[in-house]
Design a protein around this motif. Structure first.
Motif, PDB file in Angstrom:
ATOM      1  N   UNK A   1       2.362  32.691 -33.293  1.00  0.00           N
ATOM      2  CA  UNK A   1       2.082  34.037 -33.809  1.00  0.00           C
ATOM      3  C   UNK A   1       3.051  35.040 -33.179  1.00  0.00           C
ATOM      4  N   UNK A   2       3.254  34.926 -31.863  1.00  0.00           N
ATOM      5  CA  UNK A   2       4.151  35.845 -31.155  1.00  0.00           C
ATOM      6  C   UNK A   2       5.588  35.691 -31.642  1.00  0.00           C
ATOM      7  N   UNK A   3       6.036  34.459 -31.832  1.00  0.00           N
ATOM      8  CA  UNK A   3       7.438  34.219 -32.177  1.00  0.00           C
ATOM      9  C   UNK A   3       7.727  34.419 -33.661  1.00  0.00           C
ATOM     10  N   UNK A   4       6.778  34.046 -34.512  1.00  0.00           N
ATOM     11  CA  UNK A   4       7.087  33.970 -35.943  1.00  0.00           C
ATOM     12  C   UNK A   4       6.210  34.867 -36.807  1.00  0.00           C
ATOM     13  N   UNK A   5       5.290  35.594 -36.194  1.00  0.00           N
ATOM     14  CA  UNK A   5       4.531  36.568 -36.949  1.00  0.00           C
ATOM     15  C   UNK A   5       3.177  36.090 -37.418  1.00  0.00           C
ATOM     16  N   UNK A   6       2.558  36.938 -38.241  1.00  0.00           N
ATOM     17  CA  UNK A   6       1.172  36.758 -38.616  1.00  0.00           C
ATOM     18  C   UNK A   6       0.873  35.585 -39.508  1.00  0.00           C
ATOM     19  N   UNK A   7       1.882  34.881 -39.991  1.00  0.00           N
ATOM     20  CA  UNK A   7       1.632  33.707 -40.809  1.00  0.00           C
ATOM     21  C   UNK A   7       0.807  32.648 -40.094  1.00  0.00           C
ATOM     22  N   UNK A   8       0.855  32.647 -38.783  1.00  0.00           N
ATOM     23  CA  UNK A   8       0.083  31.676 -38.006  1.00  0.00           C
ATOM     24  C   UNK A   8      -1.258  32.228 -37.552  1.00  0.00           C
ATOM     25  N   UNK A   9      -1.556  33.483 -37.868  1.00  0.00           N
ATOM     26  CA  UNK A   9      -2.801  34.094 -37.410  1.00  0.00           C
ATOM     27  C   UNK A   9      -4.021  33.377 -37.985  1.00  0.00           C
ATOM     28  N   UNK A  10      -3.955  32.977 -39.254  1.00  0.00           N
ATOM     29  CA  UNK A  10      -5.088  32.283 -39.862  1.00  0.00           C
ATOM     30  C   UNK A  10      -5.355  30.947 -39.177  1.00  0.00           C
TER      31      UNK A  10
END
Length: 277
Positions: A255-264
């Motif tokens: 999430x930190x490196x690549x953004x909110x796409x991994x938030x889910x």
């Protein structure tokens, strides 16, 4: 890239990504050269040496460290197979069993301020795994992601709940294991002699974390690897239910490196960890 490596002239250089390159030298050797931040290079070199000293899973030999440059042996390409997967499971159990002085301990000679991929990672000894995992692994990345606006609302609250409840979620107490620390499938190379682990973020931690990270993005013959590991060093009851708990840290890093796409995915892991209690 310098014109000489290990005292020999560079004849050819093929980028491998992540600041690394396959380099052919005039004396006939071919090696891997990685250029980067000096502290990160020092941490990686210390981690490779520490893991290699365990007598378990194979890692590339460190040939030279000079400031922001690391030179290691080249791993020959191969194909993953059942026998190699079984040996990886047994070898990884030996690596973990070699232990660490404490949860969060850096490899000997490695800096406290290390990295996991391109993200900063602090290695500081702590007395217990739940305290350390919450304080030094989950909450720092949650704060960074929340400040960036990439992880908010339900996801942030669920991860905070996991951190608060870690003593009951962690399972039976275990001694600090000697972890690779970034054991996703891309860091497992399959050579003709078996699996070789590269690009560590080594530290003292919980052995289930390495196994959970292997499962996160898929690993060839994963079931065979895990069965061989469990036969060599039986895992504590409920370890399968704790996989999402241990995957939460690398997901937060993503999430930190690549953004909110991994938030889910982070939210799903947090909810699964809470349900397993």
């Amino acid at each position: 890239m310098a014109s000489t490596v290990l005292g020999a002239e560079v004849r050819d250089r093929v980028p491998l990504g992540g600041g690394a390159a396959r380099v052919r030298l005039a004396d006939g050797r071919t090696v891997v050269v990685k250029d980067g931040d000096e502290a990160a290079i020092a941490a990686e070199a210390a981690g490779l040496r520490w893991l290699g000293a365990a007598g378990g899973a194979r890692v590339p030999a460190v040939l030279d460290v000079n400031g922001g440059r690391l030179v290691t042996e080249l791993v020959a390409g191969g194909t993953p197979g059942t026998r190699a997967a079984e040996e990886l499971g047994r070898a990884l159990a030996r690596t973990h069993a070699a232990g660490a002085p404490a949860f969060g301990a850096a490899p000997p000679g490695g800096p406290a301020d290390a990295r996991i991929g391109a993200a900063p990672m602090r290695n500081a000894p702590a007395p217990s795994w739940p305290e350390w995992y919450a304080t030094d692994r989950l909450l720092p990345y949650l704060r960074t992601a929340r400040d960036a606006g990439t992880l908010t609302g339900d996801a942030a609250r669920a991860i905070e709940a996991v951190a608060d409840r870690l003593p009951e979620l962690a399972g039976a107490a275990e001694p600090p294991a000697r972890l690779h620390g970034d054991l996703w499938s891309g860091n497992v190379l399959w050579s003709p002699e078996g699996a070789v682990l590269i690009d560590p973020a080594a530290h003292g931690g919980h052995r289930e974390t390495d196994l959970a990270m292997l499962a996160l993005f898929g690993c060839p013959h994963l079931g065979t690897v895990l069965a061989a590991y469990d036969a060599a060093a039986p895992l504590a009851a409920g370890w399968r239910d704790r996989v999402p708990l241990h995957q939460l840290f690398p997901l937060l890093v993503h999430v930190v490196l690549f953004g909110g796409g991994y938030a889910a995915q982070a939210l799903s892991a947090a909810r699964a960890a809470l349900r397993a209690a």
